[in-house]
Each structure stands twice: as structure tokens, then as C-alpha cells.
Design an enzyme around this catalytic site. Sequence first.
Site, mmCIF file in Angstrom:
data_model
loop_
_atom_site.group_PDB
_atom_site.id
_atom_site.type_symbol
_atom_site.label_atom_id
_atom_site.label_comp_id
_atom_site.label_asym_id
_atom_site.label_seq_id
_atom_site.Cartn_x
_atom_site.Cartn_y
_atom_site.Cartn_z
ATOM 1 N N TYR A 77 -3.972 -18.553 -20.642
ATOM 2 C CA TYR A 77 -4.358 -19.469 -19.938
ATOM 3 C C TYR A 77 -5.062 -20.821 -20.428
ATOM 4 C CZ TYR A 77 -6.526 -20.962 -15.329
ATOM 5 O OH TYR A 77 -6.375 -21.542 -14.239
ATOM 6 N N PHE A 129 10.353 -45.515 -5.450
ATOM 7 C CA PHE A 129 11.049 -44.584 -5.584
ATOM 8 C C PHE A 129 10.206 -43.481 -4.447
ATOM 9 C CE2 PHE A 129 11.558 -39.978 -6.379
ATOM 10 C CZ PHE A 129 13.024 -39.998 -6.582
ATOM 11 N N THR A 130 11.065 -42.927 -3.616
ATOM 12 C CA THR A 130 10.599 -42.139 -2.759
ATOM 13 C C THR A 130 9.093 -41.472 -2.710
ATOM 14 O OG1 THR A 130 11.815 -40.037 -3.270
ATOM 15 C CG2 THR A 130 12.829 -41.468 -1.527
ATOM 16 N N ASP A 220 7.103 -45.401 -15.114
ATOM 17 C CA ASP A 220 7.817 -44.261 -14.361
ATOM 18 C C ASP A 220 9.120 -43.988 -15.473
ATOM 19 O OD1 ASP A 220 9.493 -42.311 -13.390
ATOM 20 O OD2 ASP A 220 9.292 -43.111 -11.264
ATOM 21 N N LYS A 263 14.769 -34.766 -15.545
ATOM 22 C CA LYS A 263 15.791 -35.478 -15.738
ATOM 23 C C LYS A 263 16.121 -35.696 -17.180
ATOM 24 C CE LYS A 263 14.463 -36.499 -10.979
ATOM 25 N NZ LYS A 263 13.533 -36.900 -10.672
ATOM 26 N N ARG A 387 23.326 -41.527 0.800
ATOM 27 C CA ARG A 387 22.216 -42.665 0.586
ATOM 28 C C ARG A 387 22.499 -43.911 1.419
ATOM 29 N NH1 ARG A 387 18.165 -40.388 -0.221
ATOM 30 N NH2 ARG A 387 17.311 -39.519 -2.247
ATOM 31 N N PHE A 453 17.299 -36.710 6.416
ATOM 32 C CA PHE A 453 18.419 -36.519 5.701
ATOM 33 C C PHE A 453 18.637 -35.056 5.136
ATOM 34 C CE2 PHE A 453 16.686 -36.658 1.399
ATOM 35 C CZ PHE A 453 15.465 -37.465 1.310
#
Length: 461
Positions: A77, A129-130, A220, A263, A387, A453
Amino acid sequence: MTKVSYKRSWAEPYRMKMVELLKMTTRPQRVKAMKEAGFNTFLLRSEDVYIDLLTDSGTNAMSDRQWSAFMLGDEAYAGSSSFYRMEAAIQKYYGYKYVIPTHQGRGAENILSKILIKPGDIVPGNMYFTTTRLHQELAGGKFYDIIIDEAHDALSEHPFKGNVDLSKLEVLVKKYGAKKIPYVSIATNVNMAGGQPISMQNLRELHTYCQSQGIRIIHDMTRVAENAYFIQQREKGYEKKSIKDIVKELCSLTDGATMSAKKDALVNIGGFLATNEREVYEEARNMVVVYEGLHTYGGLAGRDMEAIAVGIGESVDDYHQHARVGQVEYLGHQMMNYGIPIVKPIGGHGIFVDAKAFLPHLTQDQFPAQTLAAEMYIDSGVRTMERGIVSAGRNEKGENYYPKLELVRFTIPRRVYTQAHMDVIAESAATVFNRRKKIKGLKMVYEPKYLRFFQARFERL
Ligand SMILES: *Cc1c(COP(=O)(O)O)cnc(C)c1O
């Protein structure tokens, strides 16, 4: 320093040891599945999909070394040795001082936004970015797009469409004052621009300017290694530099970072926050306990942190990136050979097909990109993503946004598909292209309130 020269084709620097069997479907089965999914590729069952290009997020194939590292996961932990291995990899390859693991990228965005942004603050960035923008807004900030105009133009072939227009930033600093700007939000290989890079020179100029104003740069870095590959290929002075060195230099021009390891870092889940500032780190260490877990696991299992540590090292390998981006470029060139309209230059993580140009007889209200994604699936079982107008949603008055770009995204997972798969994708797109005039549009018959979407349903006109 390595001398990078890719004399031959982009062939994979690995071979296969295990494969995942896929269900092959017939056209009548796919017609039925698409109807049941309301002509929305998000509502398909993945077992009915042959080649899945919905996203490159968490869909990567791990290496034998990553799977082996899984077994070394220390599931303690507190004070897990897996955390220290991940921290060491981030310090070694990216150069940031302090590291906080999170369950994925948005977990890091949440914590960092809460620490740095005060209500009324301004957050400029190279395209939104969202999830990143949403967390900036939830913390009381307002996002301003300062990317160069070319990024919004599908036809522009600018080699660095991720660049910042410094004059746009200067206007904001003049208008609001540097004190109102906690940081500039810089993405490497800008996702929403189609996987387009920022140049080292542009980032260096931004860094110099931000230093003079006392403004941080938060990175980012979800696709930093793909960005580094484009710098190596396109920017003067970097032809002979290794991706490893370029990645480190990019990070050195920023003050902290958030990352979705799903990614670039070649894993299925995970992320982290990094900073060079002791005070920011101290606060993040307090806050991560509330939202993610203790600061030595942040919502991740020890084995996940092991896989990230190994994945980061693999992601900055020159031959890995050459094959990764090379495969995407291969698909793009095949499509161009068939005359299919795509966004150029070809980006790092996928091909973006221009649905307006593909189906010019459909108005935007007939959902050309949604229609094309459905047709691709019916033709070959290839799953892509809309998109365009559906993703763009509605404004506060309830009116549809009409985005300039109406695109279908063919996102390529890393190390998952072969060149023959790329051929099938391009052949299928060509088949659909050849009968494009016969294709009818869609009407929306169910619309959810948020992020429509994902779950909207359609019928054929
Ligand atoms: C995916 C992504 C994120 C968010 O990361 P998650 O792991 O999905 O939470 C943030 N920024 C960019 C550019 C991304 O592509």
C-alpha cells in the site's frame, strides 16, 4: 549520441510471440450490428469489430518486458518499490524532479488544475483537449486557444501545426496581466489538431517569453515521443539527434507536466503528474490522497507502475517511433493513392478523413462523418470515430455547433496491427469511396444531454 538514419522501410523492431484471435463477420451480420448500434460506432460490441481504430488510448500491445515487469509489481500500500522504479524512469527520460502517479491523465489534470488555477484565471494553450479544458474550467479558469491559425485549416501543410502564435499570447498578457495566467498549457503532438507537432524553436521562444513574464509552462506530454520524432524528421539541427535527447530537451523547456500513459507510454492504464516546484509537489501529494490514492500509487496497481516504467523507455527508442509513425504514414499514403481526401500533413496517431469532401452531397445536418464511419464498419468491420458536428454538440442556447472540420478519425493503436491490416483499411475506404454518390445520410433519433457522440442513435434517411 546515436546517429539516426532510417535507410529502409519502417518495419517493426519486434516480432510476435502471442496473438489475439478475432471474430470474422459477414456483411449481413455487420448491417444488423450497425442497425442495433443506432449507426454509432461507440455502441458496437468490440467482439463484432475486425480492426478497431476507435482510439489509440489504452489499446497498445505491451512488450514481453512489460509483461514480465508485471510479475515484479510490488503491491504494498505504501512505499511500493514499483513506484520508485516509475519515478526513476520519469526523472531519467523526462527530467522532471517530482512525480505523482494517477489512475490516468485526467486524474493528474484534476489535481494540477485545482492547485494552480484560481477562479477568474486565464489558461492559454495550443488548442483545447476535452478533459484538460474541462478541468481548467471546473477550477474556475477560462481557456484561450493560442495555436497558429494553420492548425484549424485541414488543407494547410504547415510542418508544425502545433505551434503557438506568440502574438496571441502577448495580447492576453496585455489584456489580463501575467498574474492572471497561472500557466500556459502546451500539448506535444496536439491531439485535436490531428496529431500535429510543435517545433523546438517555437517552444524555446515561448519558454523565453514566459520566463520574462513569470508564467509557467505546463506540458500535456501524452504524445511527447511522437512529437520528438517529427522534430527529428523536420526541424533543422535535429536530424542526427536521438528521440531520447529530443524528448528530454522538450521537457526541459517546461515547468511541469500531466500525462496519460495510455498513449505514448505503451500501457493499458495509468498516468502521472510531474513538477519541478517543491510547493506544487507538496500540495499535489496532499491532494492525490483525496482523489486517487496514496502518493506512492495514485490509483494504480504496483504492476501498472512497473509496466509504465518499462514502456517509457521503449517509447523513446528511435526505431520504435519510426515504425509507429511510419505505419500511420503508410496508411495515409495508401489512402491518398486511392484519391481519398485526408488531413495533411499526416499526423502521429491516426488518419483523419475529410467527410465533407468525401460525401459532398450531404449537408452537415445529415451527419457526413457519422455516416462515413457507419459505412466503413458495414463494408469491412473497421471501426472508426466521428469528429464533426455530433462530437461538437450544442451551445448554451441549445443550437448545434457547426464545426469547420467534419472528420472521421482512423486512430492506430501502437504495435497492434500489421501492414496487411493497413492495406485492408485503405482498400475498404476505397470501396466506400467508389460508391460514395449512392450513400444516404442519417437523422438523429436519440440525443443524450452530455457528450452526445458517445450514445446518440441514428437512422438512415
Ligand atoms: C487522452 C488524453 C488526455 C486524458 O488522458 P486520459 O488518460 O484519457 O484521462 C489528456 N490529453 C491528451 C492530449 C490526451 O490525448
